[in-house]
Design an enzyme around this catalytic site. Structure first.
Site, PDB file in Angstrom:
ATOM      1  N   ASP A  93       0.694  -0.951   0.167  1.00  0.00           N
ATOM      2  CA  ASP A  93       0.092  -0.144   0.131  1.00  0.00           C
ATOM      3  C   ASP A  93       0.891   1.294  -0.056  1.00  0.00           C
ATOM      4  O   ASP A  93       2.059   1.359   0.403  1.00  0.00           O
ATOM      5  CB  ASP A  93      -0.787   0.048   1.197  1.00  0.00           C
ATOM      6  CG  ASP A  93      -1.874   1.160   1.355  1.00  0.00           C
ATOM      7  OD1 ASP A  93      -2.252   1.562  -0.122  1.00  0.00           O
ATOM      8  OD2 ASP A  93      -2.472   1.515   2.107  1.00  0.00           O
ATOM      9  N   SER A  94       0.232   2.328  -0.521  1.00  0.00           N
ATOM     10  CA  SER A  94       1.510   3.429  -0.853  1.00  0.00           C
ATOM     11  C   SER A  94       1.327   4.501   0.280  1.00  0.00           C
ATOM     12  O   SER A  94       2.393   5.229   0.153  1.00  0.00           O
ATOM     13  CB  SER A  94       0.527   4.300  -2.015  1.00  0.00           C
ATOM     14  OG  SER A  94      -0.671   4.813  -1.263  1.00  0.00           O
ATOM     15  N   GLY A  95       0.787   4.172   1.340  1.00  0.00           N
ATOM     16  CA  GLY A  95       0.909   5.180   2.271  1.00  0.00           C
ATOM     17  C   GLY A  95      -0.300   6.084   2.427  1.00  0.00           C
ATOM     18  O   GLY A  95      -0.264   6.869   3.453  1.00  0.00           O
ATOM     19  N   GLY A  96      -0.986   6.067   1.325  1.00  0.00           N
ATOM     20  CA  GLY A  96      -2.109   6.814   1.316  1.00  0.00           C
ATOM     21  C   GLY A  96      -3.070   6.787   2.651  1.00  0.00           C
ATOM     22  O   GLY A  96      -3.515   7.919   3.148  1.00  0.00           O
ATOM     23  N   PHE A  97      -3.396   5.669   2.985  1.00  0.00           N
ATOM     24  CA  PHE A  97      -4.309   5.599   3.975  1.00  0.00           C
ATOM     25  C   PHE A  97      -3.664   5.972   5.482  1.00  0.00           C
ATOM     26  O   PHE A  97      -4.230   6.648   6.150  1.00  0.00           O
ATOM     27  CB  PHE A  97      -4.566   3.891   4.459  1.00  0.00           C
ATOM     28  CG  PHE A  97      -5.349   3.571   5.636  1.00  0.00           C
ATOM     29  CD1 PHE A  97      -6.884   3.910   5.154  1.00  0.00           C
ATOM     30  CD2 PHE A  97      -4.916   2.917   6.540  1.00  0.00           C
ATOM     31  CE1 PHE A  97      -7.659   3.363   6.285  1.00  0.00           C
ATOM     32  CE2 PHE A  97      -5.843   3.062   7.811  1.00  0.00           C
ATOM     33  CZ  PHE A  97      -7.221   3.186   7.583  1.00  0.00           C
ATOM     34  N   ASP A 147      -2.657   8.001  -2.820  1.00  0.00           N
ATOM     35  CA  ASP A 147      -4.047   8.645  -2.751  1.00  0.00           C
ATOM     36  C   ASP A 147      -4.232   9.543  -1.533  1.00  0.00           C
ATOM     37  O   ASP A 147      -3.532   9.134  -0.440  1.00  0.00           O
ATOM     38  CB  ASP A 147      -5.150   7.742  -3.228  1.00  0.00           C
ATOM     39  CG  ASP A 147      -5.143   6.595  -1.952  1.00  0.00           C
ATOM     40  OD1 ASP A 147      -4.187   6.513  -1.427  1.00  0.00           O
ATOM     41  OD2 ASP A 147      -6.344   6.244  -1.775  1.00  0.00           O
ATOM     42  N   GLN A 189     -11.681   7.435  -5.578  1.00  0.00           N
ATOM     43  CA  GLN A 189     -12.085   7.928  -4.370  1.00  0.00           C
ATOM     44  C   GLN A 189     -13.361   8.603  -4.829  1.00  0.00           C
ATOM     45  O   GLN A 189     -14.037   8.086  -5.949  1.00  0.00           O
ATOM     46  CB  GLN A 189     -11.225   8.902  -3.927  1.00  0.00           C
ATOM     47  CG  GLN A 189      -9.856   8.497  -3.373  1.00  0.00           C
ATOM     48  CD  GLN A 189     -10.003   7.488  -2.157  1.00  0.00           C
ATOM     49  OE1 GLN A 189     -11.112   7.604  -1.491  1.00  0.00           O
ATOM     50  NE2 GLN A 189      -9.004   6.769  -1.516  1.00  0.00           N
ATOM     51  N   GLY A 216     -11.401   4.610   0.167  1.00  0.00           N
ATOM     52  CA  GLY A 216     -12.035   5.351   0.845  1.00  0.00           C
ATOM     53  C   GLY A 216     -13.557   4.704   1.308  1.00  0.00           C
ATOM     54  O   GLY A 216     -14.533   5.274   1.974  1.00  0.00           O
ATOM     55  N   ASP A 266      -8.727  -6.847   1.138  1.00  0.00           N
ATOM     56  CA  ASP A 266      -7.438  -6.887   2.294  1.00  0.00           C
ATOM     57  C   ASP A 266      -8.178  -6.304   3.369  1.00  0.00           C
ATOM     58  O   ASP A 266      -9.007  -5.677   3.329  1.00  0.00           O
ATOM     59  CB  ASP A 266      -6.155  -6.281   1.677  1.00  0.00           C
ATOM     60  CG  ASP A 266      -6.333  -4.627   2.202  1.00  0.00           C
ATOM     61  OD1 ASP A 266      -7.194  -3.923   1.378  1.00  0.00           O
ATOM     62  OD2 ASP A 266      -5.816  -4.210   3.362  1.00  0.00           O
ATOM     63  N   CYS A 304     -14.109 -26.200  10.433  1.00  0.00           N
ATOM     64  CA  CYS A 304     -12.769 -25.600   9.945  1.00  0.00           C
ATOM     65  C   CYS A 304     -11.769 -26.426   9.841  1.00  0.00           C
ATOM     66  O   CYS A 304     -11.729 -27.443  10.511  1.00  0.00           O
ATOM     67  CB  CYS A 304     -12.505 -24.635  10.980  1.00  0.00           C
ATOM     68  SG  CYS A 304     -11.044 -23.696  10.267  1.00  0.00           S
ATOM     69  N   CYS A 306      -8.641 -25.670   9.482  1.00  0.00           N
ATOM     70  CA  CYS A 306      -7.230 -24.946   9.825  1.00  0.00           C
ATOM     71  C   CYS A 306      -6.426 -25.786  10.790  1.00  0.00           C
ATOM     72  O   CYS A 306      -6.965 -26.724  11.760  1.00  0.00           O
ATOM     73  CB  CYS A 306      -7.684 -23.487  10.339  1.00  0.00           C
ATOM     74  SG  CYS A 306      -7.775 -23.301  12.024  1.00  0.00           S
ATOM     75  N   CYS A 309      -8.082 -25.394  14.558  1.00  0.00           N
ATOM     76  CA  CYS A 309      -9.122 -26.115  14.907  1.00  0.00           C
ATOM     77  C   CYS A 309      -8.886 -27.699  14.704  1.00  0.00           C
ATOM     78  O   CYS A 309      -9.735 -28.560  15.339  1.00  0.00           O
ATOM     79  CB  CYS A 309     -10.265 -25.678  13.634  1.00  0.00           C
ATOM     80  SG  CYS A 309     -11.090 -24.325  14.320  1.00  0.00           S
ATOM     81  N   HIS A 335      -6.586 -19.144  12.581  1.00  0.00           N
ATOM     82  CA  HIS A 335      -8.032 -19.577  12.290  1.00  0.00           C
ATOM     83  C   HIS A 335      -8.805 -18.509  11.634  1.00  0.00           C
ATOM     84  O   HIS A 335      -9.364 -18.974  10.569  1.00  0.00           O
ATOM     85  CB  HIS A 335      -8.651 -19.829  13.724  1.00  0.00           C
ATOM     86  CG  HIS A 335     -10.222 -20.166  13.253  1.00  0.00           C
ATOM     87  ND1 HIS A 335     -10.687 -20.999  12.929  1.00  0.00           N
ATOM     88  CD2 HIS A 335     -11.106 -19.119  13.565  1.00  0.00           C
ATOM     89  CE1 HIS A 335     -12.100 -21.018  12.723  1.00  0.00           C
ATOM     90  NE2 HIS A 335     -12.407 -19.642  13.009  1.00  0.00           N
TER      91      HIS A 335
END
Length: 377
Positions: A93-97, A147, A189, A216, A266, A304, A306, A309, A335
């Site tokens: 991720d770009s750092g925008g968040f 962004d 956005q 967004g 994600d 499950c 996993c 479990c 899990h």
RNA sequence: GCGGUAGUGGCGAAGUGGUUAACGCAUCUGGCUGUGAACCAGACAUUCGUGGGUUCGAUUCCCAUCUAUCGCC
């Protein structure tokens, strides 16, 4: 550029897509869920364990790796894959968040964003060019445009300016993208405003990217609003490119997103809530710390597959959680991650069999999700 | 036996002659959506060892008593 989406099937019931995403680090099926490993590690989970749960693409973060250890350290190790020993595809991720999440300490201007480091308070400056430059060095398979992810709600006027600035940033970032082995995604956005979502999508597509994200979202709006945000822009996104809904990871929202044509998701939700003792199960949410689990020898979820479990009881996991033992955090994270990834596997099969609509209905029924209880996670 | 000190929710621990008795831990319950998060929020003592008394009013003052603890015989 080595990223290519091969759409293999369109669900006749819903229009959802099943496909294969070819990346420099192998192919993965979509729709998919991508675990988040901000600091070049999915918290508590080893790369081997990620492989076991069929993790596919994982995320890492430009802002955080820039501050520590620094992109040169990662580059020196031969890139993120070698640095963290993950053999599958990686997306940064770009750092925008972080512009959004660190909002108390930032100043957004045309040139870029001035941050105050959350580590030592020093003044930092991140621009579209700088973000791409760092991401080029980190070497992920997929990198993101820088962004602005505005808070919610915000006025139409603010959002319009923000959308336009993000478009200019997108073009600047693309122009500075030097590592052509990496796919670059643009980000749509526009908040909950239909006209701005449309403009943002159309103009971002005009600039031209290897994939498109809807950003967004999951910033405090209700779910219906979030679904509208998708509806307002998804038809303007090219059908032969991957579509990525950023930051969404509750199971009900994922299904709603897939139905609307999303390929990639994600979210920190499964790992974060696991660390805090909350689990996703086929009967809804389970808080492992609750007293009712004290003597319960059943696994978290009977159905499950996993590692957790298959080997551990609720009673033991509750004990580990309460003692703050790291193994507990790890088993619970395994899990939740596997739960979502298996959900995606089931979704893909349903798409291929043209019954995603039925699947959605059954799922919501089984999880007790309806108008009266629309919460999900 | 004598003298001192202390007795406040499960534990530790503030506090004051006067509306809802801090806080920490533990416990119980929620919540976490492009990770500044092993985090955040809420609930939990009709009551201050017990019994009397003084006072308009006592967890706070007095007496007795019990318990703990220290010192001295």
């Amino acid at each position: 550029m080595d990223l290519r989406l091969e759409v293999k099937h369109i669900c006749k019931q819903t229009g959802a897509r099943y496909g294969i995403l070819h990346t420099p680090h192998g192919q993965v099926e979509v729709p998919m869920f991508m675990p988040v490993g901000t600091l070049a590690t999915v918290k508590y989970i080893s790369p081997e364990e990620l492989e076991d749960i069929n993790s596919g693409v994982i995320l890492s973060n430009t802002y955080h790796l820039w501050l520590r250890p620094g992109e040169d350290v990662v580059e020196n190790a031969g890139g993120l894959h070698k640095f963290m020993n993950y053999k599958g595809p990686i997306l940064t991720d770009s750092g925008g968040f972080q512009v959004f999440s660190l909002s108390e300490n930032r100043k957004i201007e045309e040139e870029g964003v001035t941050f105050k480091s959350h580590l030592d308070g020093s003044k930092l400056f991140l621009s579209p060019e700088k973000s791409i430059e760092i991401q080029n060095k980190l070497g992920a398979d997929i990198i993101m445009s820088f962004d602005e992810c505005p808070p919610y709600p915000v006025t139409h006027e603010y959002m319009k300016n923000s959308v336009e600035r993000t478009l200019r940033w997108a073009a600047r970032g693309k122009a500075n993208h030097k590592n052509k082995n990496q796919a670059l995604f643009g980000i749509v956005q526009g908040g909950e405003f239909q006209d701005l979502r449309k403009i943002s999508a159309e103009e971002t597509v005009k600039i031209g990217f290897d994939g498109y994200a809807i950003g967004g979202t999951s910033v405090g709006e209700d779910k219906e609003t979030m679904y509208k945000m998708i509806d307002y822009c998804i038809d303007y996104l090219p059908k032969d490119k991957p579509r990525y809904l950023m930051g969404v990871g509750s199971y009900d929202s994922i299904i709603e997103g897939v139905v609307r044509g999303i390929d990639m998701f994600d979210c920190v939700l499964p790992t974060r809530i696991a660390r805090h003792g909350a689990l996703m199960t086929s009967e809804g949410r389970l808080n492992i710390r609750d007293k009712k689990n004290e003597y319960d020898l059943r696994p978290i979820d009977e159905g499950c597959d996993c590692y957790t479990c298959k080997n551990y009881s609720r009673s033991y996991l509750r004990h580990l959680y309460r003692c703050k033992e790291g193994l507990g955090q790890r088993l619970l994270s395994i899990h939740n991650l596997r739960f979502l990834i298996r959900l995606m596997e089931e979704i893909r099969i349903a798409i291929k069999e043209d019954r995603l609509g039925d699947f959605k209905e059954d799922f919501f029924e089984r999880y007790g999700l309806n108008e009266k209880n629309p919460k999900g996670f």
